[in-house]
Design a protein around this motif. Structure first.
Motif, PDB file in Angstrom:
ATOM      1  N   PHE A   8       0.794  -1.226   0.000  1.00 23.64           N
ATOM      2  CA  PHE A   8       0.000   0.000   0.000  1.00 23.64           C
ATOM      3  C   PHE A   8       0.835   1.289   0.000  1.00 23.64           C
ATOM      4  CE2 PHE A   8      -3.123  -3.035   1.672  1.00 23.64           C
ATOM      5  CZ  PHE A   8      -4.188  -2.763   0.823  1.00 23.64           C
ATOM      6  N   ALA A   9       2.046   1.240   0.530  1.00 18.65           N
ATOM      7  CA  ALA A   9       2.870   2.460   0.585  1.00 18.65           C
ATOM      8  C   ALA A   9       4.317   2.149   0.210  1.00 18.65           C
ATOM      9  CB  ALA A   9       2.797   3.075   1.976  1.00 18.65           C
ATOM     10  N   PRO A  10       4.528   1.588  -0.982  1.00 15.49           N
ATOM     11  CA  PRO A  10       5.898   1.240  -1.386  1.00 15.49           C
ATOM     12  C   PRO A  10       6.702   2.498  -1.733  1.00 15.49           C
ATOM     13  CG  PRO A  10       4.393   0.891  -3.226  1.00 15.49           C
ATOM     14  CD  PRO A  10       3.539   1.285  -2.034  1.00 15.49           C
ATOM     15  N   LYS A  11       7.981   2.453  -1.429  1.00 14.15           N
ATOM     16  CA  LYS A  11       8.860   3.576  -1.803  1.00 14.15           C
ATOM     17  C   LYS A  11       9.340   3.423  -3.244  1.00 14.15           C
ATOM     18  CE  LYS A  11      10.523   4.774   2.824  1.00 14.15           C
ATOM     19  NZ  LYS A  11       9.541   3.961   3.572  1.00 14.15           N
ATOM     20  N   SER A  12       9.209   2.198  -3.775  1.00 11.94           N
ATOM     21  CA  SER A  12       9.598   1.960  -5.165  1.00 11.94           C
ATOM     22  C   SER A  12       8.746   0.838  -5.737  1.00 11.94           C
ATOM     23  CB  SER A  12      11.087   1.603  -5.261  1.00 11.94           C
ATOM     24  OG  SER A  12      11.380   0.521  -4.394  1.00 11.94           O
ATOM     25  N   VAL A  13       8.427   0.953  -7.034  1.00 16.44           N
ATOM     26  CA  VAL A  13       7.559  -0.016  -7.709  1.00 16.44           C
ATOM     27  C   VAL A  13       8.187  -0.423  -9.033  1.00 16.44           C
ATOM     28  CG1 VAL A  13       5.304  -0.402  -8.788  1.00 16.44           C
ATOM     29  CG2 VAL A  13       5.455   0.933  -6.679  1.00 16.44           C
ATOM     30  N   ALA A  14       8.206  -1.728  -9.287  1.00 20.26           N
ATOM     31  CA  ALA A  14       8.627  -2.246 -10.587  1.00 20.26           C
ATOM     32  C   ALA A  14       7.406  -2.829 -11.291  1.00 20.26           C
ATOM     33  CB  ALA A  14       9.703  -3.308 -10.420  1.00 20.26           C
ATOM     34  N   VAL A  15       7.135  -2.362 -12.508  1.00 21.83           N
ATOM     35  CA  VAL A  15       6.040  -2.925 -13.308  1.00 21.83           C
ATOM     36  C   VAL A  15       6.658  -3.966 -14.232  1.00 21.83           C
ATOM     37  CG1 VAL A  15       4.182  -2.456 -14.936  1.00 21.83           C
ATOM     38  CG2 VAL A  15       4.737  -0.785 -13.160  1.00 21.83           C
ATOM     39  N   ILE A  16       6.462  -5.228 -13.894  1.00 21.29           N
ATOM     40  CA  ILE A  16       7.118  -6.337 -14.592  1.00 21.29           C
ATOM     41  C   ILE A  16       6.158  -6.844 -15.673  1.00 21.29           C
ATOM     42  CG2 ILE A  16       8.227  -8.579 -14.293  1.00 21.29           C
ATOM     43  CD1 ILE A  16       8.305  -7.704 -11.192  1.00 21.29           C
ATOM     44  N   GLY A  17       6.522  -6.529 -16.910  1.00 19.08           N
ATOM     45  CA  GLY A  17       5.599  -6.782 -18.015  1.00 19.08           C
ATOM     46  C   GLY A  17       5.026  -5.487 -18.534  1.00 19.08           C
ATOM     47  N   ALA A  18       5.678  -4.379 -18.227  1.00 18.25           N
ATOM     48  CA  ALA A  18       5.262  -3.077 -18.751  1.00 18.25           C
ATOM     49  C   ALA A  18       5.364  -3.109 -20.275  1.00 18.25           C
ATOM     50  CB  ALA A  18       6.140  -1.974 -18.176  1.00 18.25           C
ATOM     51  N   SER A  19       4.416  -2.464 -20.943  1.00 17.42           N
ATOM     52  CA  SER A  19       4.349  -2.532 -22.399  1.00 17.42           C
ATOM     53  C   SER A  19       4.407  -1.137 -23.017  1.00 17.42           C
ATOM     54  CB  SER A  19       3.056  -3.221 -22.833  1.00 17.42           C
ATOM     55  OG  SER A  19       2.886  -3.164 -24.234  1.00 17.42           O
ATOM     56  N   THR A  20       4.939  -1.084 -24.240  1.00  8.52           N
ATOM     57  CA  THR A  20       4.983   0.177 -24.984  1.00  8.52           C
ATOM     58  C   THR A  20       3.706   0.417 -25.772  1.00  8.52           C
ATOM     59  OG1 THR A  20       6.005  -0.966 -26.868  1.00  8.52           O
ATOM     60  CG2 THR A  20       7.491   0.047 -25.256  1.00  8.52           C
ATOM     61  N   LYS A  21       2.805  -0.561 -25.817  1.00 11.71           N
ATOM     62  CA  LYS A  21       1.618  -0.476 -26.668  1.00 11.71           C
ATOM     63  C   LYS A  21       0.394  -0.017 -25.872  1.00 11.71           C
ATOM     64  CE  LYS A  21       3.273  -4.186 -29.665  1.00 11.71           C
ATOM     65  NZ  LYS A  21       3.010  -5.556 -30.188  1.00 11.71           N
ATOM     66  N   PRO A  22      -0.150   1.156 -26.192  1.00 11.72           N
ATOM     67  CA  PRO A  22      -1.379   1.607 -25.525  1.00 11.72           C
ATOM     68  C   PRO A  22      -2.504   0.587 -25.714  1.00 11.72           C
ATOM     69  CG  PRO A  22      -0.390   3.403 -26.771  1.00 11.72           C
ATOM     70  CD  PRO A  22       0.372   2.160 -27.146  1.00 11.72           C
ATOM     71  N   GLY A  23      -3.295   0.420 -24.659  1.00  9.61           N
ATOM     72  CA  GLY A  23      -4.375  -0.566 -24.695  1.00  9.61           C
ATOM     73  C   GLY A  23      -3.991  -1.874 -24.053  1.00  9.61           C
ATOM     74  N   LYS A  24      -2.698  -2.169 -23.986  1.00  4.53           N
ATOM     75  CA  LYS A  24      -2.230  -3.347 -23.270  1.00  4.53           C
ATOM     76  C   LYS A  24      -2.256  -3.062 -21.768  1.00  4.53           C
ATOM     77  CE  LYS A  24      -0.631  -6.214 -26.577  1.00  4.53           C
ATOM     78  NZ  LYS A  24      -0.952  -7.652 -26.686  1.00  4.53           N
ATOM     79  N   VAL A  25      -2.610  -4.082 -20.971  1.00  6.38           N
ATOM     80  CA  VAL A  25      -2.690  -3.888 -19.523  1.00  6.38           C
ATOM     81  C   VAL A  25      -1.351  -3.423 -18.968  1.00  6.38           C
ATOM     82  CG1 VAL A  25      -3.119  -5.010 -17.305  1.00  6.38           C
ATOM     83  CG2 VAL A  25      -4.563  -5.556 -19.261  1.00  6.38           C
ATOM     84  N   GLY A  26      -0.262  -4.005 -19.455  1.00  4.97           N
ATOM     85  CA  GLY A  26       1.066  -3.631 -18.974  1.00  4.97           C
ATOM     86  C   GLY A  26       1.417  -2.183 -19.267  1.00  4.97           C
ATOM     87  N   HIS A  27       0.879  -1.640 -20.351  1.00  5.19           N
ATOM     88  CA  HIS A  27       1.094  -0.222 -20.671  1.00  5.19           C
ATOM     89  C   HIS A  27       0.224   0.660 -19.800  1.00  5.19           C
ATOM     90  CE1 HIS A  27       0.114   3.528 -22.826  1.00  5.19           C
ATOM     91  NE2 HIS A  27       1.390   3.489 -23.244  1.00  5.19           N
ATOM     92  N   ASP A  28      -1.062   0.292 -19.705  1.00  4.02           N
ATOM     93  CA  ASP A  28      -2.019   1.154 -19.005  1.00  4.02           C
ATOM     94  C   ASP A  28      -1.722   1.247 -17.511  1.00  4.02           C
ATOM     95  OD1 ASP A  28      -3.134   1.457 -21.460  1.00  4.02           O
ATOM     96  OD2 ASP A  28      -4.915   0.248 -21.082  1.00  4.02           O
ATOM     97  N   ILE A  29      -1.335   0.136 -16.901  1.00  7.47           N
ATOM     98  CA  ILE A  29      -1.018   0.178 -15.466  1.00  7.47           C
ATOM     99  C   ILE A  29       0.201   1.071 -15.231  1.00  7.47           C
ATOM    100  CG2 ILE A  29      -0.092  -1.181 -13.541  1.00  7.47           C
ATOM    101  CD1 ILE A  29      -2.024  -3.368 -14.231  1.00  7.47           C
TER     102      ILE A  29
END
Length: 712
Positions: A8-29
């Motif tokens: 709930f209160a992280p000092k750092s976050v890694a989005v694993i599976g982040a995407s360059t394509k809009p509309g993909k969940v990994g991009h939107d998150i």
């Protein structure tokens, strides 16, 4: 530091599976975290991208140069498993798996989820999901929107838990329309690790959370959930917990052999859990938010006497009707209050509850009326209704309400409605913590929820009963029957088990012949009941195997023959072991005490109006064992038929104390003997106060322990 702080209160976050394509969940998150103005450090992880939204990307988790508190995983199950293993190696503290395709689809997905859970537990990482929407914390010092909902809610004092990710986006839209703020917001999906109880513990300790809301599909805990949550809702720092539970059906219960089993189902389990833990249940999303609005005012009534102040008759009538149907009472104003109202209001006003200040009421008129009724000792709280006319000053009226509310500990709930804009008044009420609703019935229902919570937190605690049960003798009877392959206990054995646990029973004998039946009947010196004894015939009445009020030699002989003939005709293969001859009980009120065992939850106790009509009226209430004297009393009070038990139309009050004692004994019996699968004591006949009760009939269904069943 709580391990869920990493979620709930992280000092750092890694989005694993982040995407360059809009509309993909990994991009939107990733974009939602970035645009939500997250106050920590954000790292996108993608093996093929140099950057995402101008933020440098890392090929793998291990390539991130700094410690990471939270990993958001948006990968298919096999890749998610690898990411979790790598996260454990680098020391990530918390994981949220948004992706689907795990336990909910079965097969390989289930196996991977189990592997991920084991890795997280060994590494001490807390896991949310899989198959969830994510987590949101709008606090200005955090600003984390790690979800695929583009809407960052306002910061507030309500924390929301949802098992459904799809529902979350609708709830966020609904909250925005109602100007609701959240302290924390989380979707928990498959609950591989973090579940409702973990989150309730966390939110209960959270200084930013005043009210907790839950959308629930299923719970996996029973007694331990009740014990912990009961302390949260009524302990040193009581926190209101509001729930909406999907599904009210009892599918699957129809195959049960007992009345209790057929009436219970999963709905009975959840109703018991909510009642025993002090959770307030709502029937819809809108009602859930209405209740939360009321609780956010932080004032709980001491009673159910409500005063209504309105400037329009129609809404006042609606509020009055809903007040009464919700279990509240219209307060009877004192003569002094009525006199005060008459001195301030025009002659055409109504100075009795509901108080009608007339359509042209100014803010002064509202202030004088509300000030008078809220000071009345006969009033526990007030509903204020405003329907704006051309001369109405909504903001001024709101200011007057706030001024009075600040001087009173009693809850004041408002309803500002109408075509003319009242938004300025509504905003002022909300900014000052005064609950305000769109319709009067919503305000009345919300006040009723406050009152239910008040009754819960202010409940009395009786001394517990002290029993000496013959546990070993009861266990011996059960063992003997199971060793003979009998899973349905005959009346004689059932009655003896009841006597081991202090239940009052009737003199009972088993007759193997007409002559024995006659001898037993004559020895009792009065009318008798006669019932078939057969392991194959559970519902004796359906088989024509019960005769009551039998008296005299010829009547006994005829009853014996008729019962045997009816039973044989009902089931030619049934083994007839005899006819039970039992002294007739004196007339009293018939109730039912029952139990049905549910895997994962244990024994579910039932109480209600009994006799042959129990499944017609279905006036029953449920509790999960174990229960004590206090919960037994609430169980008795939980049925509509409690009016009959209190004494009705000249009938004397019943000995409800005897019912309470036997309900606690039934709870002990259920806990001590897990071989009992289902059980009915019906009818349990209750006499007038001080004269006790008696178990007139008993039905017990046994089930061999799991190990014994497997050996067979």
């Amino acid at each position: 530091m709580d391990k869920l702080d990493a979620i709930f209160a992280p000092k750092s976050v890694a989005v694993i599976g982040a995407s360059t394509k809009p509309g993909k969940v990994g991009h939107d998150i990733f974009v939602n975290i970035l645009k939500g103005n997250y106050q920590g450090t954000l790292y996108p992880v993608n093996p093929t991208a140099k950057s995402i939204q101008c933020v440098r990307a890392y090929p793998a988790i291990s390539d991130i140069p700094d410690p990471v508190d939270l990993g958001i995983i948006i990968l298919p199950p096999p890749e998610a498993l690898k990411a979790v293993m790598e996260s454990a190696r680098v020391g990530i503290k918390g994981i949220v798996i948004v992706s689907a395709g795990f336990k909910e689809v079965g097969g390989e997905g289930r196996k991977i989820e189990e592997q991920i859970t084991a890795i997280c537990r060994e590494a001490g990482m807390r896991l949310v999901g899989p198959n969830c929407l994510g987590v949101i914390n709008p606090h200005p010092a955090v600003r984390l929107n790690a979800s695929f909902s583009a809407r960052m809610p306002a910061f507030g004092e309500i924390s929301f838990i949802s098992q459904s990710g799809a529902l979350c986006t609708a709830v966020l839209d609904f909250a925005a329309d109602r100007d609701f703020g959240f302290s924390k917001f989380i979707s928990i999906g498959n609950k591989a690790d973090v579940d409702e109880l973990d989150l309730l513990r966390y939110f209960h300790k959270d200084k930013e959370t005043e009210v907790i809301m839950i959308y629930l599909e299923e719970l996996r805990r029973g007694a331990d959930f009740i014990q912990e949550v009961r302390e949260m809702t009524s302990g040193e720092r009581p926190t209101p917990i509001l729930v909406i539970k999907s599904g009210r059906t009892s599918a699957g219960a129809a195959a049960a052999a007992s009345h209790t089993g057929s009436l219970a189902g999963s709905e009975g389990i959840y109703e018991a859990i909510f009642q025993q833990s002090g959770i307030i249940r709502a029937e819809s999303i809108e009602e859930l938010f209405n209740f939360a609005e009321a609780f956010s005012g932080r004032k709980i009534p001491n009673g159910k006497r409500v005063a209504i102040i309105t400037n329009a008759g129609g809404p006042g009538i609606v509020a009055t009707d809903m007040t009464v149907t919700s279990g509240l009472k219209l307060a009877r104003l004192s003569e002094e209050t009525i006199e005060t109202l008459a001195s301030h209001l025009p002659a055409t006003a109504n100075v009795h509850n509901p108080v009608d200040v007339i359509g042209d009421a100014s803010q002064d008129r509202y202030e004088n009326a509300l000030g008078a009724v809220i000071r009345d000792a006969n009033v526990d709280g007030a509903l204020v209704i405003l329907t704006p006319q051309s001369m109405t000053n909504a903001l001024g009226t709101a200011e007057a309400i706030v001024k009075i509310a600040k001087r009173s500990q009693k809850p004041i709930l408002c309803c500002f409605m109408g075509i003319i804009d009242v938004s300025a008044g509504v905003k002022h009420l909300q900014e000052n913590g005064i609950p305000v609703f769109r319709f009067p019935e919503h305000a009345a229902q919300a006040f009723a929820a406050l009152y239910r919570y008040s009754k819960w937190t202010g409940r009395q605690h009786l001394a517990q009963f002290a029993f000496q049960h013959d546990v070993e003798r009861a266990a011996e009877i059960i063992r003997t029957n199971l060793s003979r392959g009998r899973t349905y206990l005959a009346d004689a054995d059932g009655n003896e088990i009841l006597r081991c646990y202090g239940f009052p029973t009737l003199p009972t004998f088993t007759a193997k012949s007409r002559e024995e039946a006659l001898d037993y009947a004559e020895s009792m010196g009065g009318p008798v009941a006669m019932k078939i004894i057969s392991p194959q015939i559970v519902h004796k009445t359906d088989a024509g195997g019960v005769m009551i009020g039998v008296k005299g030699r010829e009547a006994v002989i005829k009853a014996y023959d008729t019962i045997i003939e009816n039973a044989t005709g009902f089931d030619p293969n049934a083994v007839i072991e005899g006819v039970l001859v039992q002294r007739m009980a004196e007339k009293g009120e018939e109730v039912i005490l029952g139990m049905s065992r549910f895997p994962g939850y244990g024994p579910l106790l039932m109480f209600g109006l009994g006799g042959v009509l129990v499944e017609v009226f279905k006036d029953v209430a449920f509790r999960l064992a174990p229960i004590g004297r206090n919960e037994a009393r609430r169980l008795v009070k939980g049925i509509k038929g409690r009016v009959i038990l209190k004494g009705y139309r000249g009938r004397p009050p019943c000995d409800t104390g005897s019912i309470e004692r036997c309900l606690v004994s039934l709870s002990d019996l259920s806990m001590n003997h897990p071989e009992i699968k289902e059980m009915d004591i019906n009818p349990f006949i209750v006499y007038e106060k001080g004269k006790g009760a008696v178990a007139a009939d008993c039905r017990i269904i046994l089930e061999p322990p799991a190990a014994e069943k497997a050996a067979r």
